[in-house]
Motif scaffolding. Structure first.
Motif, PDB file in Angstrom:
ATOM      1  N   ASN A  53       0.471  -1.090  -0.158  1.00 57.92           N
ATOM      2  CA  ASN A  53      -0.041  -0.036  -0.244  1.00 57.92           C
ATOM      3  C   ASN A  53       0.428   1.751  -0.220  1.00 57.92           C
ATOM      4  OD1 ASN A  53      -2.415  -1.428  -0.104  1.00 57.92           O
ATOM      5  ND2 ASN A  53      -2.786  -1.869   2.258  1.00 57.92           N
ATOM      6  N   VAL A  54       2.320   1.518  -0.309  1.00 56.88           N
ATOM      7  CA  VAL A  54       3.164   1.817  -0.607  1.00 56.88           C
ATOM      8  C   VAL A  54       3.526   2.268  -2.170  1.00 56.88           C
ATOM      9  CG1 VAL A  54       5.286   2.838   0.426  1.00 56.88           C
ATOM     10  CG2 VAL A  54       3.449   0.961   1.884  1.00 56.88           C
ATOM     11  N   ILE A  55       3.745   3.873  -2.411  1.00 53.79           N
ATOM     12  CA  ILE A  55       3.837   3.645  -3.188  1.00 53.79           C
ATOM     13  C   ILE A  55       5.025   4.729  -2.893  1.00 53.79           C
ATOM     14  CG2 ILE A  55       4.103   5.534  -5.632  1.00 53.79           C
ATOM     15  CD1 ILE A  55       0.919   5.359  -5.512  1.00 53.79           C
ATOM     16  N   VAL A  56       6.764   4.305  -3.566  1.00 52.64           N
ATOM     17  CA  VAL A  56       7.956   4.363  -3.689  1.00 52.64           C
ATOM     18  C   VAL A  56       8.112   5.074  -5.162  1.00 52.64           C
ATOM     19  CG1 VAL A  56      10.235   3.659  -3.728  1.00 52.64           C
ATOM     20  CG2 VAL A  56       8.459   2.518  -1.985  1.00 52.64           C
ATOM     21  N   GLY A  83      21.293   7.530   1.630  1.00 51.53           N
ATOM     22  CA  GLY A  83      22.368   6.465   1.913  1.00 51.53           C
ATOM     23  C   GLY A  83      22.338   6.996   4.267  1.00 51.53           C
ATOM     24  N   ARG A  84      22.360   7.834   4.273  1.00 57.59           N
ATOM     25  CA  ARG A  84      22.194   8.570   5.604  1.00 57.59           C
ATOM     26  C   ARG A  84      20.982   7.944   6.802  1.00 57.59           C
ATOM     27  NH1 ARG A  84      24.103  12.871   2.596  1.00 57.59           N
ATOM     28  NH2 ARG A  84      21.545  13.194   3.294  1.00 57.59           N
ATOM     29  N   VAL A  85      20.280   7.619   5.921  1.00 55.86           N
ATOM     30  CA  VAL A  85      19.336   6.832   7.006  1.00 55.86           C
ATOM     31  C   VAL A  85      18.130   5.933   5.767  1.00 55.86           C
ATOM     32  CG1 VAL A  85      18.687   8.830   8.843  1.00 55.86           C
ATOM     33  CG2 VAL A  85      17.781   9.386   6.398  1.00 55.86           C
ATOM     34  N   PRO A  86      17.511   4.807   7.407  1.00 59.20           N
ATOM     35  CA  PRO A  86      16.335   4.109   6.293  1.00 59.20           C
ATOM     36  C   PRO A  86      15.404   4.792   6.428  1.00 59.20           C
ATOM     37  CG  PRO A  86      16.844   3.412   8.205  1.00 59.20           C
ATOM     38  CD  PRO A  86      17.638   4.349   8.104  1.00 59.20           C
ATOM     39  N   ILE A  87      14.413   4.432   5.598  1.00 58.07           N
ATOM     40  CA  ILE A  87      13.130   4.452   5.196  1.00 58.07           C
ATOM     41  C   ILE A  87      12.270   3.343   5.670  1.00 58.07           C
ATOM     42  CG2 ILE A  87      10.975   5.310   4.393  1.00 58.07           C
ATOM     43  CD1 ILE A  87      12.767   6.672   2.247  1.00 58.07           C
ATOM     44  N   ILE A  88      11.426   4.169   6.943  1.00 60.30           N
ATOM     45  CA  ILE A  88      10.676   2.338   7.786  1.00 60.30           C
ATOM     46  C   ILE A  88       9.187   3.020   7.488  1.00 60.30           C
ATOM     47  CG2 ILE A  88      10.528   1.235  10.283  1.00 60.30           C
ATOM     48  CD1 ILE A  88      13.565   1.802   9.110  1.00 60.30           C
ATOM     49  N   CYS A  89       8.062   1.911   7.257  1.00 56.77           N
ATOM     50  CA  CYS A  89       6.837   2.232   7.362  1.00 56.77           C
ATOM     51  C   CYS A  89       6.112   0.946   8.129  1.00 56.77           C
ATOM     52  CB  CYS A  89       5.966   2.110   6.711  1.00 56.77           C
ATOM     53  SG  CYS A  89       4.658   2.617   6.432  1.00 56.77           S
ATOM     54  N   ILE A  90       6.395   0.787   9.594  1.00 56.14           N
ATOM     55  CA  ILE A  90       5.735  -0.248  10.357  1.00 56.14           C
ATOM     56  C   ILE A  90       4.506  -1.529  10.316  1.00 56.14           C
ATOM     57  CG2 ILE A  90       5.306  -0.242  12.766  1.00 56.14           C
ATOM     58  CD1 ILE A  90       8.660  -1.115  12.249  1.00 56.14           C
ATOM     59  N   PRO A  91       3.420   0.386   9.368  1.00 56.80           N
ATOM     60  CA  PRO A  91       2.327  -0.728   9.607  1.00 56.80           C
ATOM     61  C   PRO A  91       2.631  -1.218   7.998  1.00 56.80           C
ATOM     62  CG  PRO A  91       1.457   1.842  10.412  1.00 56.80           C
ATOM     63  CD  PRO A  91       3.350   1.619  10.158  1.00 56.80           C
ATOM     64  N   ASN A  92       2.896  -0.787   7.180  1.00 53.52           N
ATOM     65  CA  ASN A  92       3.070  -1.851   6.166  1.00 53.52           C
ATOM     66  C   ASN A  92       4.128  -2.294   5.780  1.00 53.52           C
ATOM     67  OD1 ASN A  92       0.508  -0.586   4.285  1.00 53.52           O
ATOM     68  ND2 ASN A  92       1.724   1.430   4.391  1.00 53.52           N
ATOM     69  N   ARG A  93       5.067  -2.366   7.030  1.00 52.45           N
ATOM     70  CA  ARG A  93       6.429  -3.786   7.024  1.00 52.45           C
ATOM     71  C   ARG A  93       6.875  -3.179   5.305  1.00 52.45           C
ATOM     72  NH1 ARG A  93       4.112  -9.102   9.336  1.00 52.45           N
ATOM     73  NH2 ARG A  93       3.685  -8.383  11.780  1.00 52.45           N
ATOM     74  N   LEU A  94       7.262  -1.998   5.394  1.00 52.35           N
ATOM     75  CA  LEU A  94       7.958  -1.625   4.449  1.00 52.35           C
ATOM     76  C   LEU A  94       9.400  -1.087   4.748  1.00 52.35           C
ATOM     77  CD1 LEU A  94       8.902  -0.565   1.201  1.00 52.35           C
ATOM     78  CD2 LEU A  94       7.922   0.715   2.124  1.00 52.35           C
ATOM     79  N   GLU A  95      10.558  -1.685   4.014  1.00 52.96           N
ATOM     80  CA  GLU A  95      11.775  -0.556   4.476  1.00 52.96           C
ATOM     81  C   GLU A  95      12.904  -0.278   3.869  1.00 52.96           C
ATOM     82  OE1 GLU A  95      15.228  -1.264   8.223  1.00 52.96           O
ATOM     83  OE2 GLU A  95      15.463  -3.005   6.940  1.00 52.96           O
ATOM     84  N   ILE A  96      13.362   0.740   3.507  1.00 50.84           N
ATOM     85  CA  ILE A  96      14.095   1.252   2.021  1.00 50.84           C
ATOM     86  C   ILE A  96      15.986   1.404   3.196  1.00 50.84           C
ATOM     87  CG2 ILE A  96      14.613   2.124   0.331  1.00 50.84           C
ATOM     88  CD1 ILE A  96      10.965   3.186   0.145  1.00 50.84           C
ATOM     89  N   ARG A  97      16.696   1.094   2.258  1.00 51.76           N
ATOM     90  CA  ARG A  97      17.630   1.407   2.877  1.00 51.76           C
ATOM     91  C   ARG A  97      18.619   1.441   1.249  1.00 51.76           C
ATOM     92  NH1 ARG A  97      19.969  -0.311   8.304  1.00 51.76           N
ATOM     93  NH2 ARG A  97      17.963  -1.597   9.474  1.00 51.76           N
ATOM     94  N   VAL A  98      19.537   2.361   1.499  1.00 50.73           N
ATOM     95  CA  VAL A  98      20.750   2.995   0.572  1.00 50.73           C
ATOM     96  C   VAL A  98      22.080   2.463   1.221  1.00 50.73           C
ATOM     97  CG1 VAL A  98      21.229   4.550  -0.896  1.00 50.73           C
ATOM     98  CG2 VAL A  98      18.595   4.781  -0.588  1.00 50.73           C
ATOM     99  N   GLU A  99      22.780   1.683   0.340  1.00 49.30           N
ATOM    100  CA  GLU A  99      23.716   1.357   0.298  1.00 49.30           C
ATOM    101  C   GLU A  99      24.390   2.328  -0.257  1.00 49.30           C
ATOM    102  OE1 GLU A  99      25.227  -2.224   0.561  1.00 49.30           O
ATOM    103  OE2 GLU A  99      23.916  -3.369   2.246  1.00 49.30           O
ATOM    104  N   ASN A 100      25.182   3.107   0.335  1.00 53.06           N
ATOM    105  CA  ASN A 100      26.287   4.496  -0.476  1.00 53.06           C
ATOM    106  C   ASN A 100      27.400   4.640  -0.410  1.00 53.06           C
ATOM    107  OD1 ASN A 100      27.437   6.297  -1.099  1.00 53.06           O
ATOM    108  ND2 ASN A 100      25.427   7.552  -1.138  1.00 53.06           N
ATOM    109  N   ASN A 101      28.582   4.113  -0.461  1.00 49.38           N
ATOM    110  CA  ASN A 101      30.191   4.505  -0.024  1.00 49.38           C
ATOM    111  C   ASN A 101      30.527   5.366   0.276  1.00 49.38           C
ATOM    112  OD1 ASN A 101      30.309   1.560  -0.630  1.00 49.38           O
ATOM    113  ND2 ASN A 101      31.441   1.352  -1.614  1.00 49.38           N
TER     114      ASN A 101
END
Lengths: 110, 339
Positions: A53-56, A83-101
């Motif tokens: 239920n999330v649009i990225v 890359g600094r912080v993750p995006i979290i949506c607990i109700p929709n059980r969504l996590e976005i992590r960016v790996e950036n050197n």
């Protein structure tokens, strides 16, 4: 000749340790499963993907949530990340992590 | 001859660089959704056993979730909450450890962290209204408090029992279980031979061994609670350290003051505790969030560091006697350093 060796070593070293957007990749987890891996450097035109239920929205070098049906909208408020912080949506059980050197962090406490 | 020498040197250089690269430990990260949040384990290990160790760690996390899930009617916690007013309930080993720690920290923090407020949390999580009425809160509060929980010993002389002195008391481990789970997983990974790892359970962090950088220190970023990324703060910590944060970032204003029955309102938006135990760091960060920065010295009675961020975006860091973190807290202005 020493200069040639030094230069070639430097080129090899830089190639192996390439940093910045060239290495930024977003990993989207839904329900704990890895559902998308996106190379943010190769994005030419911004586009959107549905994850539950999330649009990225994916842009060059960054990614963010532009719509979520959750109550607090904390994921939307996080904005676009690179890359600094993750995006979290607990109700929709969504996590976005960016790996950036570019950023020398091992983890994020929140 | 010169050509030959040049090629030889190039090949030699590449070999050296290649060898250096190959000795770097491999980074393996895996993530699952458990305990109503995301948990990820990153290990820096070349051994074949590393991935198997992560799988075993996740199995343990699922086990912990099954035991302490407040919302699953079949969990041990739900059974205990239903029965402990009527008769002493025998606890599993995990339940005994966490319930004991929960009551101890409730007492130590003077009730700023209180493990007995399950029903109060339920009131605020109802979906029919935005917030409970003053009457509902007033009727419930006098019955809550850790001093309404009594431990005993079973007839076998080994197992421990728990009993509630009134029917309104319900154990809720939301403010301690993740920190404790970090401890459990750290010990398990260590026993499985993992030498370098970072555990992240819903933002509660534990680090094991040396980080894969020259200093060996781990860089843990404290999230910007305002979400606009105007600043970054991070701590550099040694292996064995835990970092726990209570704040409004991930779940909104969910931290309740057990004394008033309302969401904490001491002007803090984020409290991070850095210490050597995940369970105490987790509980103490909640307690400081509830009672405010002025009470930190009364809550932290031993070594540790605390970083607070208030509504006015002011940072403060506190270091205590015996603190193992040294000068580990660094404040970085994003505009100066990152961009």
């Amino acid at each position: 000749m020493i200069a040639v060796i030094a230069l070639s070593s430097l080129i090899v070293w830089m190639w192996l340790n390439n940093s910045g957007y060239d290495n930024a990749s977003a990993r989207i987890y839904h329900e704990g499963e890895l559902v998308h891996v996106i190379d943010l450097a190769s994005v030419n035109v911004p586009y959107e993907i549905d994850v539950g239920n999330v649009i990225v929205q994916v842009r060059v070098g960054e990614i963010g949530v532009v719509y979520s049906d959750c109550r607090n909208k904390l994921c939307e408020k996080t904005g676009f990340v690179d890359g600094r912080v993750p995006i979290i949506c607990i109700p929709n059980r969504l996590e976005i992590r960016v790996e950036n050197n570019q950023f020398d962090f091992d983890g994020v406490t929140r | 001859m010169k050509k030959f020498l040049l090629i030889f040197c190039l090949v030699f250089t590449l070999s050296i660089v290649g060898c250096v690269r190959s000795t770097e430990p491999e980074k393996i990260t895996q993530t699952i959704f458990v305990m109503d949040t995301f948990a990820s384990i990153t290990v820096f290990d070349n051994s074949d056993e590393a991935e198997a160790a992560i799988v075993r760690a996740f199995e343990r996390l699922y086990e912990i979730e099954e035991t302490f899930n407040y919302y699953d009617p079949d969990s041990e916690l739900s059974w205990l909450n239903r029965m402990a007013f009527y008769e002493p309930v025998t606890m599993s080993e995990d339940m005994n450890v966490l319930a004991t720690l929960g009551v101890r920290y409730s007492e130590m923090t003077g009730g700023a962290f209180d493990v007995s407020i399950g029903k109060l949390i339920e009131l605020w999580e109802r979906e029919d209204t935005l917030s409970p009425s003053q009457k509902e809160i007033d009727e419930l509060l006098p019955y809550l408090g850790w001093n309404n929980i009594v431990f005993g010993v079973c007839q076998d002389g080994v197992s421990t029992t728990i009993r509630f002195l009134n029917e309104h008391v319900q154990l809720h481990f939301g403010a301690i279980a993740k920190g404790w789970a970090v401890d459990v997983i750290m010990w398990q990974l260590q026993n499985d031979g993992v030498t370098s790892a970072l555990i992240d359970i819903g933002g509660e962090i534990g680090v094991l061994g040396d980080a894969p950088r020259e200093s060996g220190l781990w860089h843990v970023q404290i999230n910007d609670p305002f979400g606009d990324l105007e600043f970054i703060t991070y701590v550099k910590v040694k292996g064995g350290t835990r970092v726990a944060t209570s704040g409004t970032y991930e779940r909104g204003e969910h931290i309740l003051n057990p004394k008033t029955g309302y969401p904490a309102d001491k002007g803090l938006v984020s409290v991070t505790v850095i210490g050597l135990s995940g369970n105490s760091a987790d509980a103490f960060s909640t307690a400081i969030f509830v009672f405010g920065a002025g009470e930190i010295r009364n809550i932290i009675d031993r070594g540790g560091c605390v970083v607070t961020i208030d509504e006015e975006r002011r940072f403060a860091d506190y270091h205590f006697d015996g603190c193992d973190c040294g000068d580990s807290v660094e404040f970085i202005n994003r505009l100066d350093v990152v961009k």
